[in-house]
Design a protein around this motif. Structure first.
Motif, PDB file in Angstrom:
ATOM      1  N   GLY A   1       9.376  58.714  65.085  1.00  0.00           N
ATOM      2  CA  GLY A   1      10.042  57.475  64.688  1.00  0.00           C
ATOM      3  C   GLY A   1      10.454  56.622  65.861  1.00  0.00           C
TER       4      GLY A   1
ATOM      5  N   THR B   1      10.101  52.793  65.387  1.00  0.00           N
ATOM      6  CA  THR B   1      10.792  52.133  64.270  1.00  0.00           C
ATOM      7  C   THR B   1      11.833  51.134  64.774  1.00  0.00           C
ATOM      8  OG1 THR B   1      10.502  54.110  62.899  1.00  0.00           O
ATOM      9  CG2 THR B   1      12.147  52.492  62.175  1.00  0.00           C
ATOM     10  N   GLY B   2      11.650  49.868  64.429  1.00  0.00           N
ATOM     11  CA  GLY B   2      12.592  48.822  64.804  1.00  0.00           C
ATOM     12  C   GLY B   2      12.576  48.430  66.264  1.00  0.00           C
TER      13      GLY B   2
ATOM     14  N   ASN C   1       1.688  41.029  61.044  1.00  0.00           N
ATOM     15  CA  ASN C   1       2.878  41.018  61.885  1.00  0.00           C
ATOM     16  C   ASN C   1       2.871  39.873  62.899  1.00  0.00           C
ATOM     17  OD1 ASN C   1       4.578  43.738  61.426  1.00  0.00           O
ATOM     18  ND2 ASN C   1       2.388  44.174  61.132  1.00  0.00           N
TER      19      ASN C   1
ATOM     20  N   PHE D   1       3.554  48.987  63.664  1.00  0.00           N
ATOM     21  CA  PHE D   1       3.999  50.153  62.898  1.00  0.00           C
ATOM     22  C   PHE D   1       5.524  50.232  62.826  1.00  0.00           C
ATOM     23  CE2 PHE D   1      -0.227  52.090  64.229  1.00  0.00           C
ATOM     24  CZ  PHE D   1      -0.778  51.989  62.958  1.00  0.00           C
ATOM     25  N   GLY D   2       6.173  49.793  63.900  1.00  0.00           N
ATOM     26  CA  GLY D   2       7.632  49.857  63.945  1.00  0.00           C
ATOM     27  C   GLY D   2       8.320  48.867  63.027  1.00  0.00           C
ATOM     28  N   GLN D   3       7.573  47.840  62.586  1.00  0.00           N
ATOM     29  CA  GLN D   3       8.175  46.791  61.762  1.00  0.00           C
ATOM     30  C   GLN D   3       7.851  46.926  60.271  1.00  0.00           C
ATOM     31  OE1 GLN D   3      10.252  44.790  63.430  1.00  0.00           O
ATOM     32  NE2 GLN D   3       9.602  45.862  65.298  1.00  0.00           N
TER      33      GLN D   3
ATOM     34  N   SER E   1       7.132  49.072  56.482  1.00  0.00           N
ATOM     35  CA  SER E   1       7.544  50.233  55.706  1.00  0.00           C
ATOM     36  C   SER E   1       6.430  51.280  55.769  1.00  0.00           C
ATOM     37  CB  SER E   1       7.799  49.839  54.247  1.00  0.00           C
ATOM     38  OG  SER E   1       6.635  49.293  53.668  1.00  0.00           O
TER      39      SER E   1
ATOM     40  N   GLY F   1       5.774  52.925  58.348  1.00  0.00           N
ATOM     41  CA  GLY F   1       5.196  52.841  59.678  1.00  0.00           C
ATOM     42  C   GLY F   1       5.129  54.177  60.402  1.00  0.00           C
ATOM     43  N   VAL F   2       6.120  55.032  60.171  1.00  0.00           N
ATOM     44  CA  VAL F   2       6.121  56.342  60.838  1.00  0.00           C
ATOM     45  C   VAL F   2       4.929  57.173  60.371  1.00  0.00           C
ATOM     46  CG1 VAL F   2       7.347  58.531  61.069  1.00  0.00           C
ATOM     47  CG2 VAL F   2       8.612  56.388  61.206  1.00  0.00           C
TER      48      VAL F   2
END
Length: 461
Positions: free
Chosen positions: A133, A136-137, A288, A307-309, A311, A313-314
């Motif tokens: 993760g 993520t973000g 994106n 991928f980090g932005q 749903s 994505g993990v």
């Protein structure tokens, strides 16, 4: 069956068990980082559809003819690339200088794997980074910093380079059927499953239509001369030709298998994987608001940002880097084989010891690439030669193989098969007849060498 084959590869378990086993192995060799990593970003850099169309034409004119010729030489010689060329120069009554094709293949595959393993290590570590993760973000600076931090750590790069090479050595050391064929029969279906999952996920982004249009609606105003030459260069070498791999794999190919039909199947599947990789990647990029022509950083910087932005994505980030890892492994396995086959034949060493010895030597050379990104980033071994000024150890190895050894190997294979070998019986060996065979020989003798020569000169200039 050639006499060499009967002497070299007739013992139990030393031939591919079927045509499909060979196809999967050869596709596994061809499908690598070039398909999943390089093809999408060079397509993005060169405007999409028109580039793809030119690339497909180049596969037909350059890639397939050399692939057929190299597999044919391998099966006809029936041994390692070096021994096969020694055998054929004798039986075909040609000059001994053609034997350099075999040596070029062995050395090229050795050098390619030394730095390919390092990049394969990147794919391996990114599987764990995505699964944790980490993306993520995260913003662009954080993800760029993650990639830069990995490259800056010689210890981390050496660790993953070592793990990747250990996996490759283990698989190849177990033999053709017990090791390579068994691994390929697992890895290739897994690769296709992962690829279909990623394309299916890309369809949910809302930008799949835009990606299809970008890849398959040609706009020739976006295509430059440089783009055409890039397509020609990538087509020439995406099929793992010119580095002895297909010659080594061909030496294990049963005589009953039709080489031409098999080679075309390999080319179609390899190209299909590259196109599907584009269909998996570009919808994520467009969804994106990212740049499709982001260059080499598209996979390790731009996509993790996407991928980090999103749903899921993990999960899908992990699946994507697992796909990249599988592609890297299937290619790496094939690159070790010519070295192992030569050690078995010429040094009388068992396959397990040949894989270990050859693999360790490759791993050792790969340390130079590891250090090129950190401790020796400012070390330019041939800086006193203007042409090589500013090139690190990695840059030199990449340049030597990609711009010199691979094109010269592919060119020599086309010329040897097209001009030096006796025409009698080649049509049966290749599996083409009549006008189709004559057309193939015309392309192999004239168009293919011309295309490779243009790429070779362009890369040097």
């Amino acid at each position: 069956m050639s006499q060499a084959t009967s002497k070299a590869h007739q013992q139990a378990g030393s031939l591919w068990s079927s045509r499909m086993a060979f196809i999967l192995a050869a596709v596994g060799s061809a499908v690598g980082l070039g398909n999943i990593w390089k093809f999408p970003y060079i397509t993005g850099e060169n405007g999409g559809g028109a580039f793809v169309l030119v690339y497909l034409a180049c596969i037909a004119i350059v890639g397939i003819p050399v692939l057929i010729a190299e597999v044919m030489i391998g099966r006809r010689g029936g041994q390692s690339p070096v021994a096969s060329m020694r055998e054929l120069t004798a039986t075909e009554g040609t000059r001994k200088g053609w034997r350099l094709i075999g040596w070029n293949g062995i050395v090229a595959s050795f050098l390619v794997l030394s730095f390919y393993s390092v990049i394969g290590g990147w794919a391996l570590v990114y599987v764990f980074k995505a699964a944790s993760g980490m993306f993520t973000g995260a913003d662009a600076d954080a993800i760029g910093g993650t990639f830069g931090g990995m490259l800056a750590s010689a210890t981390d790069l050496l660790l993953w380079h070592s793990v990747f090479m250990a996996i490759v050595i283990f698989i190849v050391g177990r033999g053709i059927r017990s090791g390579m064929e068994r691994a390929i029969n697992t890895l290739m279906p897994l690769l296709f499953v992962l690829l279909f999952i990623m394309v299916g996920y890309a369809m949910t982004t809302g930008k799949f239509g835009e990606a299809v249009s970008f890849m398959f609606s040609p706009d020739f105003s976006k295509l430059t001369t440089e783009g055409i030459l890039t397509a020609l260069g990538h087509a020439a070498f995406t099929l793992s030709i010119g580095i002895g791999v297909m010659m080594a794999y061909g030496s294990y190919l049963p005589q009953k298998v039709n080489i031409a039909r098999t080679a075309m199947t390999i080319a179609v599947l390899d190209t299909g994987v590259a196109l599907m990789a584009g269909l998996a990647i570009f919808p994520l990029v467009f969804a994106n608001g990212l740049e499709p022509g982001a260059g080499p950083g598209l996979i390790f910087v731009t996509l993790p940002l996407a991928f980090g932005q999103m749903s899921g994505g993990v999960i899908f980030g992990t699946l994507f880097f697992a796909l990249l890892l599988v592609a890297a492994l299937t290619s790496a396995i094939s690159m070790l084989e010519p070295v192992v086959e030569w050690l078995e034949e010429h040094k009388g060493i068992s396959r397990a010891k040949s894989a270990l010895g050859g693999g360790l030597a490759i791993w050792l050379v790969g340390i130079g690439t590891v250090l090129s990104f950190n401790n020796l980033a400012d070390f330019h071994p041939l800086a006193f030669i203007p042409f090589f000024e500013g090139k690190t150890i990695f840059d030199l190895l990449d340049f030597l193989v990609s711009n010199l050894m691979m094109p010269l190997g592919g060119l020599a294979i086309a010329l040897f098969a097209g001009w030096a070998m006796k025409r009698q019986g080649l049509d049966q060996e290749i599996g083409l007849k009549g006008g189709v065979y004559s057309t193939f020989m015309f392309v192999l003798r004239f168009l293919t060498p011309a295309g490779i020569a243009v790429v070779f000169l362009y890369n040097l200039i």
